[in-house]
Design a protein around this motif. Structure first.
Motif, mmCIF file in Angstrom:
data_model
loop_
_atom_site.group_PDB
_atom_site.id
_atom_site.type_symbol
_atom_site.label_atom_id
_atom_site.label_comp_id
_atom_site.label_asym_id
_atom_site.label_seq_id
_atom_site.Cartn_x
_atom_site.Cartn_y
_atom_site.Cartn_z
ATOM 1 N N VAL A 106 0.852 -1.185 0.000
ATOM 2 C CA VAL A 106 0.000 0.000 0.000
ATOM 3 C C VAL A 106 0.892 1.241 0.000
ATOM 4 O O VAL A 106 1.835 1.347 0.798
ATOM 5 N N GLU A 107 0.604 2.181 -0.892
ATOM 6 C CA GLU A 107 1.364 3.435 -0.950
ATOM 7 C C GLU A 107 0.670 4.473 -0.084
ATOM 8 O O GLU A 107 -0.504 4.759 -0.253
ATOM 9 N N VAL A 108 1.399 5.033 0.884
ATOM 10 C CA VAL A 108 0.851 6.032 1.794
ATOM 11 C C VAL A 108 1.816 7.209 1.885
ATOM 12 O O VAL A 108 2.955 7.141 1.422
ATOM 13 N N GLN A 109 1.356 8.308 2.482
ATOM 14 C CA GLN A 109 2.241 9.431 2.748
ATOM 15 C C GLN A 109 3.302 8.994 3.763
ATOM 16 O O GLN A 109 3.021 8.215 4.675
ATOM 17 N N ALA A 110 4.521 9.497 3.598
ATOM 18 C CA ALA A 110 5.615 9.077 4.483
ATOM 19 C C ALA A 110 5.276 9.319 5.945
ATOM 20 O O ALA A 110 5.622 8.516 6.816
ATOM 21 N N GLY A 111 4.563 10.412 6.219
ATOM 22 C CA GLY A 111 4.207 10.723 7.595
ATOM 23 C C GLY A 111 3.104 9.846 8.154
ATOM 24 O O GLY A 111 2.823 9.890 9.358
ATOM 25 N N ALA A 112 2.450 9.062 7.282
ATOM 26 C CA ALA A 112 1.342 8.210 7.725
ATOM 27 C C ALA A 112 1.793 6.801 8.083
ATOM 28 O O ALA A 112 0.975 5.963 8.463
ATOM 29 N N VAL A 113 3.097 6.516 7.948
ATOM 30 C CA VAL A 113 3.598 5.195 8.318
ATOM 31 C C VAL A 113 3.474 5.019 9.830
ATOM 32 O O VAL A 113 3.723 5.945 10.608
ATOM 33 N N VAL A 114 3.084 3.831 10.249
ATOM 34 C CA VAL A 114 2.908 3.530 11.675
ATOM 35 C C VAL A 114 4.209 2.934 12.220
ATOM 36 O O VAL A 114 4.859 2.136 11.541
ATOM 37 N N PRO A 115 4.619 3.325 13.439
ATOM 38 C CA PRO A 115 5.835 2.732 14.030
ATOM 39 C C PRO A 115 5.770 1.209 14.035
ATOM 40 O O PRO A 115 4.710 0.627 14.275
ATOM 41 N N ASP A 116 6.920 0.592 13.738
ATOM 42 C CA ASP A 116 7.078 -0.868 13.669
ATOM 43 C C ASP A 116 6.427 -1.483 12.429
ATOM 44 O O ASP A 116 6.458 -2.702 12.256
ATOM 45 N N GLU A 117 5.864 -0.652 11.575
ATOM 46 C CA GLU A 117 5.285 -1.162 10.331
ATOM 47 C C GLU A 117 6.414 -1.532 9.365
ATOM 48 O O GLU A 117 7.507 -0.953 9.405
ATOM 49 N N THR A 118 6.147 -2.516 8.491
ATOM 50 C CA THR A 118 7.146 -2.943 7.510
ATOM 51 C C THR A 118 7.057 -2.070 6.265
ATOM 52 O O THR A 118 6.006 -1.982 5.629
ATOM 53 N N VAL A 119 8.170 -1.429 5.938
ATOM 54 C CA VAL A 119 8.252 -0.540 4.781
ATOM 55 C C VAL A 119 9.131 -1.193 3.729
ATOM 56 O O VAL A 119 10.187 -1.751 4.050
ATOM 57 N N LEU A 120 8.692 -1.136 2.470
ATOM 58 C CA LEU A 120 9.450 -1.715 1.365
ATOM 59 C C LEU A 120 10.258 -0.620 0.669
ATOM 60 O O LEU A 120 9.720 0.437 0.336
#
Length: 642
Positions: A133-147
């Motif tokens: 899922v593509e989201v705004q960088a500021g919307a990433v949740v802590p401990d979430e997996t980012v590709l």
């Protein structure tokens, strides 16, 4: 309509309109013989260019500040009153052009900050419910997996949990060579993947990222005033009213209103006021682009005076990753593995950096050890533990002496021999007898000798190592790197005393350390320098100078840049003062008109800015560093030492 508003708000709109009106005035007066129309057009040109200047003057007066805008406004209004319309238009037009050029060039001096802001990532690709899922960088949740895919910006600070990639960290550390990242490594927002694919666990998002902290720090630093700038500000508060009094007195004595108005224009301290901040902005911006964060103008000035650099050993001169190198058995009833096992039992509950290589070696040999029942750290000597009901000591000879253990000389001799070879020895005693000695060695940084040589080239007189290690080990490091002086066996408070002693001797001292056991010395030093601060929010915010990468050559580069910046500041002050004095002399001797004075004045402002912009050019000491590194390889001890 929006486009017209945008054009009207541009920095060149007012000078363009005013300049056009001046040209039309000359055409009407000289070509068409329409004197009245020419005068009206010239007055209109003065009003167009002078409106913003007058507004600025009023705002300054409301803030109880007499600035340059007031001098120009009074001069222009006075010129119109005495029907000297060309002088009024010329002064305001040239001042408006100068403001536009000043804004344009100042923007260039802030280019490094703009570049940092530009690399801030906008979007992130995260794994949610098994889908990308593509989201705004500021919307990433802590401990979430980012590709992080090839060619993409890293959107968050995080820890690599899977994959491998080459990451360009130039925006953080200033180093353009990509760094290989794999599981367990840290990555930073704003860096760019040049190859590979990573899965990253997000630990820092938005304002909590290293990049955001750097941007915030650089913004604050560029606005922070140096001592010289504060002096210039105080000077200008008295200087500007003084110019007005001088102009009034000259007008009253001579009866020449034009002379008085010309003095107002000539006396504008524009170049003087801008001489310091433009250099500071350029210097700090250049440093930030190279991965060097300087806290503000005051620290930039202080760094230019550094003549002594004190450095910690572990993690600064050395890699900070020691390994077990020797196990000496003193008790004939024991084996090598027995001595190592007792050492591991003693270090199992220790947080000391030298505990890990002992435990790693014990694990590698399959030795079993349990956590001790009791641990007693002995500052500067070692630790005493109770393991399996027996007392175990590990540390230096002073530790054995404190606990009344008599050494027949074999432990001390073994420790001394290991220290002479560049090892860090630790004596192990069980109950009332020394049973052996273990030694660890750290790897000397490849660029340590080059750093010391480059510091000397940058004008640093002495490089001193302050370490808690034993004297022979410290001497081996000094011989390998060219360090001028060594003070070994120091406790944290001893390092503090050493820095104070150097300061009392009249030196300006920079202390380079890890910010933990060196914290007191870092705090008391004239300049505290944190190495490898990219992963440390505390270091970024608190150090006077934070070197974002682990490149030791950044330290002499920072000092050289500080010296260049202070040199430019002095040159700018000289240019500004010489210009004002020359123009004032020209007015009283004749030949310098109001328009000529303003033209030269604005020219001096641009010269000052252009001089400061030279700091934006990168001066690398790479060639010199490579030369001294080769010399170090030829003339020094091998890099493998402690």
């Amino acid at each position: 309509m929006n486009r017209l508003r945008k054009v009207a708000a541009g920095r060149w709109f007012v000078p363009a309109v005013s300049g056009t009106l001046i040209v039309l005035s000359f055409v009407a007066d000289r070509a068409l013989g329409m004197t009245l129309a020419g005068d009206l057009l010239m007055v209109a040109a003065a009003l167009v260019a002078g409106r913003r200047i007058a507004v600025g003057a009023v705002r300054s007066l409301l803030a109880k500040h007499i600035g340059i805008d007031l001098l120009v406004s009074v001069a222009a209004i006075g010129a119109i009153i005495i029907a000297n319309y060309w002088e009024a238009a010329a002064v305001t037009f040239l001042f408006a052009v100068g403001h536009a050029l000043e804004a344009a060039t100042l923007n260039r001096t802030r280019a490094a900050l703009a570049a940092l802001v530009a690399v801030a990532p906008d979007v992130a690709v995260v794994l949610r419910d098994g889908r990308q899922v593509e989201v705004q960088a500021g919307a990433v949740v802590p401990d979430e997996t980012v590709l992080v895919k090839n060619g993409a910006k890293v959107p968050v600070d995080g820890i690599v949990i899977d994959g491998s990639a080459g990451i360009d960290e130039a925006s953080i550390t200033g180093e353009s060579i990509p760094v290989e990242k794999s599981a367990g490594d840290r990555v930073f927002a704003g860096t760019v993947s040049r190859s590979g694919f990573l899965q990253v666990r997000a630990t820092g998002i938005g304002a909590d990222t290293t990049l955001a902290r750097i941007i915030h720090r650089v913004e604050e630093a560029q606005d922070a005033k140096a001592k010289t700038q504060s002096f210039i500000d105080r000077f200008s508060r008295w200087y500007t009213p003084g110019v007005m009094v001088l102009a009034l007195a000259a007008g009253l004595v001579s009866g020449d209103v034009v002379l008085a108005l010309t003095l107002l224009v000539i006396g504008c301290p524009g170049a003087l006021v801008i001489s310091i901040p433009v250099a500071i902005v350029a210097g700090i911006g250049r440093a930030a682009k190279d991965g060097i964060l300087i806290k503000g103008g005051e620290f930039l000035e202080t760094s230019a005076r550094i003549d002594v650099v004190a450095v910690d050993k572990t993690g600064t001169i050395t890699e900070g990753r020691p390994e077990l190198t020797d196990v000496v058995v003193l008790d004939p009833t024991l084996e090598r593995s027995d001595v190592l096992q007792w050492a591991a039992r003693a270090e199992a509950g220790s947080e000391h950096p030298l505990a890990k290589p002992i435990l790693d070696a014990a694990d590698a040999e399959g030795l079993r050890y349990a956590l001790p029942e009791r641990i007693e750290p002995i500052v500067g000597k070692g630790i005493a533990v109770t393991s399996g009901g027996r007392r175990v000591l590990i540390g230096n000879a002073a530790l054995l002496e404190q606990f009344g253990i008599v050494d027949d000389g074999s432990a001390a001799r073994a420790a001394e021999a290991l220290a002479r070879r560049g090892r860090t020895p630790m004596i192990i005693a069980v109950d009332d007898a020394a049973i052996g000695v273990v030694a660890v060695a750290d790897t000397l940084r490849a660029d340590a000798a080059a750093m010391v040589a480059s510091l000397h080239e940058a004008g640093v007189r002495r490089v001193i190592m302050l370490t808690g290690d034993v004297q022979p080990v410290a001497d081996a490091i000094a011989d390998a790197t060219g360090i001028d002086d060594v003070r070994a066996g120091l406790l944290p408070e001893d390092k503090l005393d050493a820095v104070r002693e150097l300061q009392r001797a009249g030196h300006t001292v920079a202390m380079v350390g890890d910010g933990v056991n060196d914290a007191p010395a870092l705090a008391i030093a004239d300049i505290g320098v944190a190495m490898g601060a990219a992963g440390s929010a505390v270091a970024v915010e608190t150090a006077d100078i934070a070197l974002m990468g682990d490149n030791l050559l950044k330290l002499p580069e920072a000092i050289s840049l500080a010296k260049r910046t202070v040199s430019v500041m002095r040159q700018n002050i000289a240019i500004a003062l010489i210009t004002v004095v020359a123009l004032l002399a020209g007015v009283f001797l004749g030949g310098v008109t109001m328009a000529i004075g303003m033209l030269v004045h604005e020219g001096s402002v641009l010269v000052v800015i252009a001089n400061a912009m030279r700091l934006l050019r990168r001066r690398t000491a790479a060639a010199s560093a490579r030369r001294v590194a080769r010399a170090a390889e030829r003339d020094r001890l091998p890099a493998r030492t402690s």
